[in-house]
Enzyme design. Structure first.
Site, PDB file in Angstrom:
ATOM      1  N   ASP A  63       0.832  -1.206   0.000  1.00  0.00           N
ATOM      2  CA  ASP A  63       0.000   0.000   0.000  1.00  0.00           C
ATOM      3  C   ASP A  63       0.864   1.253   0.000  1.00  0.00           C
ATOM      4  O   ASP A  63       0.351   2.371  -0.099  1.00  0.00           O
ATOM      5  CB  ASP A  63      -0.998  -0.001   1.156  1.00  0.00           C
ATOM      6  CG  ASP A  63      -0.344  -0.082   2.523  1.00  0.00           C
ATOM      7  OD1 ASP A  63       0.897  -0.143   2.601  1.00  0.00           O
ATOM      8  OD2 ASP A  63      -1.081  -0.106   3.528  1.00  0.00           O
ATOM      9  N   SER A  64       2.176   1.068   0.050  1.00  0.00           N
ATOM     10  CA  SER A  64       3.108   2.177  -0.168  1.00  0.00           C
ATOM     11  C   SER A  64       2.900   2.793  -1.545  1.00  0.00           C
ATOM     12  O   SER A  64       3.380   3.905  -1.806  1.00  0.00           O
ATOM     13  CB  SER A  64       4.554   1.692  -0.029  1.00  0.00           C
ATOM     14  OG  SER A  64       4.767   0.517  -0.802  1.00  0.00           O
ATOM     15  N   ASP A 102      -1.024  -6.114  -0.203  1.00  0.00           N
ATOM     16  CA  ASP A 102      -1.397  -5.474   1.055  1.00  0.00           C
ATOM     17  C   ASP A 102      -2.904  -5.297   1.161  1.00  0.00           C
ATOM     18  O   ASP A 102      -3.570  -4.936   0.187  1.00  0.00           O
ATOM     19  CB  ASP A 102      -0.747  -4.091   1.160  1.00  0.00           C
ATOM     20  CG  ASP A 102       0.486  -4.096   2.039  1.00  0.00           C
ATOM     21  OD1 ASP A 102       0.648  -5.016   2.859  1.00  0.00           O
ATOM     22  OD2 ASP A 102       1.301  -3.162   1.909  1.00  0.00           O
ATOM     23  N   LYS A 132      -1.254  -9.337   2.941  1.00  0.00           N
ATOM     24  CA  LYS A 132      -0.479  -8.877   4.101  1.00  0.00           C
ATOM     25  C   LYS A 132      -1.350  -7.947   4.925  1.00  0.00           C
ATOM     26  O   LYS A 132      -2.055  -7.092   4.371  1.00  0.00           O
ATOM     27  CB  LYS A 132       0.805  -8.157   3.688  1.00  0.00           C
ATOM     28  CG  LYS A 132       1.646  -7.708   4.908  1.00  0.00           C
ATOM     29  CD  LYS A 132       3.017  -7.232   4.498  1.00  0.00           C
ATOM     30  CE  LYS A 132       3.012  -5.853   3.898  1.00  0.00           C
ATOM     31  NZ  LYS A 132       2.606  -4.795   4.873  1.00  0.00           N
ATOM     32  N   GLU A 134      -1.362  -5.519   8.622  1.00  0.00           N
ATOM     33  CA  GLU A 134      -0.653  -4.927   9.747  1.00  0.00           C
ATOM     34  C   GLU A 134      -1.384  -5.256  11.047  1.00  0.00           C
ATOM     35  O   GLU A 134      -2.592  -5.524  11.053  1.00  0.00           O
ATOM     36  CB  GLU A 134      -0.554  -3.410   9.579  1.00  0.00           C
ATOM     37  CG  GLU A 134       0.289  -2.993   8.385  1.00  0.00           C
ATOM     38  CD  GLU A 134       0.435  -1.477   8.284  1.00  0.00           C
ATOM     39  OE1 GLU A 134       0.023  -0.754   9.223  1.00  0.00           O
ATOM     40  OE2 GLU A 134       0.972  -1.011   7.258  1.00  0.00           O
ATOM     41  N   GLU A 201       9.202  -4.210  10.755  1.00  0.00           N
ATOM     42  CA  GLU A 201       9.616  -2.924  10.201  1.00  0.00           C
ATOM     43  C   GLU A 201      10.019  -1.931  11.285  1.00  0.00           C
ATOM     44  O   GLU A 201       9.333  -1.775  12.291  1.00  0.00           O
ATOM     45  CB  GLU A 201       8.491  -2.301   9.357  1.00  0.00           C
ATOM     46  CG  GLU A 201       8.880  -0.950   8.774  1.00  0.00           C
ATOM     47  CD  GLU A 201       7.883  -0.389   7.780  1.00  0.00           C
ATOM     48  OE1 GLU A 201       8.128   0.720   7.263  1.00  0.00           O
ATOM     49  OE2 GLU A 201       6.863  -1.052   7.512  1.00  0.00           O
TER      50      GLU A 201
END
Length: 286
Positions: A63-64, A102, A132, A134, A201
């Site tokens: 999602d970056s 993501d 993925k 978080e 991270e």
């Protein structure tokens, strides 16, 4: 047989051709725990995927892309539709690496059922192998819910960009004993819930080493430690496409400088009317 996509010079479009190897699988990634380091980079487009795929074990459609591709201030505004479009492009452009997509902010936190709905839709739309997510201990039931229903999940602990508003920025995490213990507990909970790997991270190095030695699935470091089971970077960062270089990034090239120089040369030739030359124009047929 998997397919990869090569550029057809006649049409400048991507056309499928048979690939000489099978794509890696989630079980193959899990088996790399403690073995040869896993190589992971981000990819958002077909062509980038084509170039990175032969060298990577996993490609992350992160999602970056909100910041890298769309110029957004954070990853928070990224949508499922955005992730689906770029995820499908990366799958089309690769044949070797496991593609992980993501889950964007707001698409999975409400409940395990909501997460399954979002994840299943993403995998159907993209053809990717995994998602993925978080989050730590609070997300463990969701990781278990998805894993038990056939959706491989990569976890993400430590500095979690989707929580930037809560964290107050992008500084390294785990500098206090309490926060360090929480990050380790988060990773342990996610691993025990069934995550096939976990991104660590932006943490102080001893935390990453501790987690890597403790949990059964591979760890993927970014701003963590070389002792993780693998590493990931945003490809545009390591290629030198941005002026800002985070502390944990090593520039392996200066593509920004080379692109700028090429554009300068092009502009000069256009203004001097030396481009196009005879080699780039069509002469009348006799």
């Amino acid at each position: 047989m998997s397919t990869t996509y090569t550029l057809d010079t006649a049409t400048s479009r991507a056309n499928p051709t048979p690939a000489p190897m099978k794509r890696l699988t989630i079980p193959a990634i899990r088996k790399r725990k403690g073995g040869d380091p896993l190589v992971m980079l981000t990819a958002y487009t077909v062509r980038t995927a084509q170039l990175l795929d032969p060298h990577c074990d996993m490609l992350l459609v992160g999602d970056s892309l909100g910041q890298v591709v769309y110029g957004l201030p954070s990853t928070v505004p990224v949508t499922l539709d955005m992730m689906a479009a770029h995820g499908a492009a990366v799958v089309r452009g690769s044949y070797h690496a496991v593609v992980v997509v993501d889950m964007p902010f707001g698409s999975y936190e409400a409940s395990p059922e909501k997460a399954f709905e979002s994840a299943a839709w993403l995998l159907k739309q993209t053809g990717a192998a995994a998602v993925k997510m978080e989050g730590g201990t609070a997300m463990a039931p969701t990781v278990a819910f998805l894993s038990e229903r056939g959706i491989p999940v990569m976890g993400h602990v430590g500095l979690t960009p989707q929580a930037v508003n809560t964290l107050g920025g992008y500084g390294a995490r785990g500098r206090s004993a309490a926060e360090a213990a929480k990050i380790v507990a988060d990773a342990t909970a996610i691993a025990e819930a069934g995550a096939f790997s976990i991104v660590i991270e932006g943490v102080v190095e001893p935390i990453a080493i501790d987690i890597t030695r403790t949990i059964a699935c591979p760890t993927i470091g970014i701003g963590a430690s070389a002792q993780c089971d693998g590493q990931v970077l945003v490809a545009e960062d390591m290629l030198g496409l941005f002026d800002r270089v985070p502390r944990f990034v090593k520039r392996f090239d200066d593509l920004a400088g080379r692109i700028s120089a090429a554009a300068e040369t092009y502009a000069g030739e256009v203004r001097a009317r030396t481009f196009p030359s005879a080699e780039q124009i069509y002469a009348p047929k006799d």
